[in-house]
Design an enzyme around this catalytic site. Structure first.
Site, PDB file in Angstrom:
ATOM      1  N   ARG A  63       0.790  -1.201   0.000  1.00 54.72           N
ATOM      2  CA  ARG A  63       0.000   0.000   0.000  1.00 54.72           C
ATOM      3  C   ARG A  63       0.819   1.245   0.000  1.00 54.72           C
ATOM      4  NH1 ARG A  63      -1.605  -2.253   5.481  1.00 54.72           N
ATOM      5  NH2 ARG A  63      -1.982  -4.310   4.724  1.00 54.72           N
ATOM      6  N   ALA A 116      -5.119  -3.149   1.212  1.00 55.46           N
ATOM      7  CA  ALA A 116      -5.282  -4.413   1.515  1.00 55.46           C
ATOM      8  C   ALA A 116      -4.157  -4.730   0.891  1.00 55.46           C
ATOM      9  CB  ALA A 116      -6.622  -4.874   1.468  1.00 55.46           C
ATOM     10  N   ALA A 175      -1.216  -4.092   5.173  1.00 53.45           N
ATOM     11  CA  ALA A 175      -2.603  -3.914   5.565  1.00 53.45           C
ATOM     12  C   ALA A 175      -2.679  -3.178   6.760  1.00 53.45           C
ATOM     13  CB  ALA A 175      -3.397  -5.115   5.358  1.00 53.45           C
ATOM     14  N   ASP A 217      -3.643  -5.952   4.718  1.00 51.36           N
ATOM     15  CA  ASP A 217      -4.309  -4.723   4.253  1.00 51.36           C
ATOM     16  C   ASP A 217      -5.786  -4.639   4.573  1.00 51.36           C
ATOM     17  OD1 ASP A 217      -1.922  -3.874   3.090  1.00 51.36           O
ATOM     18  OD2 ASP A 217      -2.412  -4.770   1.178  1.00 51.36           O
TER      19      ASP A 217
END
EC number: 3.2.1.-
Length: 352
Positions: free
Chosen positions: A3, A16, A32, A175
């Site tokens: 992410r 996620a 996450a 995530d």
């Protein structure tokens, strides 16, 4: 599977790797839960090899399984004449790391059972990642997918049954709790119910598994916000939480966040929880880029912390498969999430 680390704490507070084309489709978004000591003792009562001391931390003698079909191992076996093969074999494919399971794993119960059985025969602990939550990687998008809501309960129930009463380390849905700013209120509520169900299945069917619910990383949400999400997602049913999955933050940064997170859990009336950190790519920390950044380095290999404290992880593990792409971005614009890229791999080994 990774992410964005550029998300601000304020944005994250309102919040996620999917796999390899080989075996794990892991490339998740950028990132996450032990129960109280008494609960942990009950959970593992069936395993006579687990002592009371082990409840306070993972057994110090625990060592981890080297996946013979990991992305790096598969690439090395198929490219023995490549000049990079020796470096990747020595630096990556010979090391223990997690196997990711999702829709690509076909019938999940036998898939998990075969893997755990292989590790058990070697007297090693397998590291497994469940990565199939509906709406997976809602924010990052590179590893988007996951099961349908109507399918997920059966899938995760069979995953836990595949582990059975064997010892294993399981990371639950990277995530999933860090993506809340990309979900509607109804979607977030549904996700937490599914995660709670998942923790219940491991508690019932895999009593000797050390299960960790993913809690993102220090850049995703405030400790206050994440503690609430964890508690509403079944944290009480499992051993602890995981941090930095598929990300690059230093162990020190994640330790500091874990301390804050546990403080918030206490404020909410919960026992503090053990945690684990993904060190697969955090040797030099983060440079602020979450998707295939340049100049990163491998972190310490998978190992149990021999002197765990309330402010240190009970294990540092290679959860993300080093060398697998985060998506079509950064230094690997032509490698989809989860695809093993030898250039990324060599760069991680050399720290360049």
């Amino acid at each position: 599977m990774k992410r964005r680390t550029t998300v601000t704490i304020a944005a994250a507070a309102s919040l996620a790797v999917v796999g390899a084309v080989t075996q794990s489709l892991v490339g998740h978004a950028e990132n996450a839960a032990p129960t109280a000591v008494t609960q942990a003792a009950v959970t593992r009562a069936a395993d006579t090899t687990v002592t009371a001391a082990a409840v306070k931390g993972l057994p110090k003698t625990m060592t981890f399984y080297v996946d013979p079909k990991s992305g790096p191992a598969t690439w090395v076996s198929q490219n023995k004449s490549d000049s990079r093969a020796a470096t990747i074999k020595a630096g990556l494919s010979s090391k223990p790391m997690a196997r990711w399971f999702g829709s690509w794993s076909n019938d999940i119960k036998p898939a998990v059972n075969v893997y755990v059985t292989a590790a058990t025969k070697k007297k090693k602990a397998p590291i497994l990642v469940a990565y199939n939550i509906p709406g997976r990687d809602a924010c990052g998008g590179h590893s988007a997918g996951g099961a349908q809501v109507s399918e997920y309960r059966t899938w995760i129930k069979n995953f836990a049954a595949g582990v059975g009463k064997r010892r294993a380390v399981v990371v639950l849905e990277p995530d999933a709790l860090a993506d809340f700013n990309c979900l509607t209120t109804a979607q977030a509520a549904t996700r937490q119910k599914l995660l709670t169900y998942a923790t219940e299945q491991f508690h019932q069917s895999a009593p000797n598994a050390y299960v960790y619910l993913d809690a993102g990383n220090s850049n995703y949400a405030t400790a206050t916000a994440m503690s609430g999400r964890l508690l509403k997602s079944g944290l009480k049913n499992i051993r602890g939480f995981s941090l930095n999955v598929s990300n690059y933050h230093t162990t020190a940064e994640e330790n500091a966040f874990a301390t804050k997170l546990n403080a918030q859990l206490r404020k909410r009336g919960s026992a503090t929880k053990p945690y684990i950190i993904d060190t697969s790519r955090n040797g030099l920390g983060s440079n602020g880029v979450w998707c295939n950044p340049a100049g990163r380095k491998l972190g310490v290999t998978s190992r149990v912390n021999q002197t765990p404290t309330a402010k240190t992880p009970e294990a540092r593990l290679w959860i993300k498969t080093p060398g697998e792409s985060d998506g079509n971005c950064g230094i690997a614009p032509n490698a989809a999430a989860g695809v093993f890229d030898p250039a990324i791999a060599v760069g991680l080994v050399r720290g360049k």
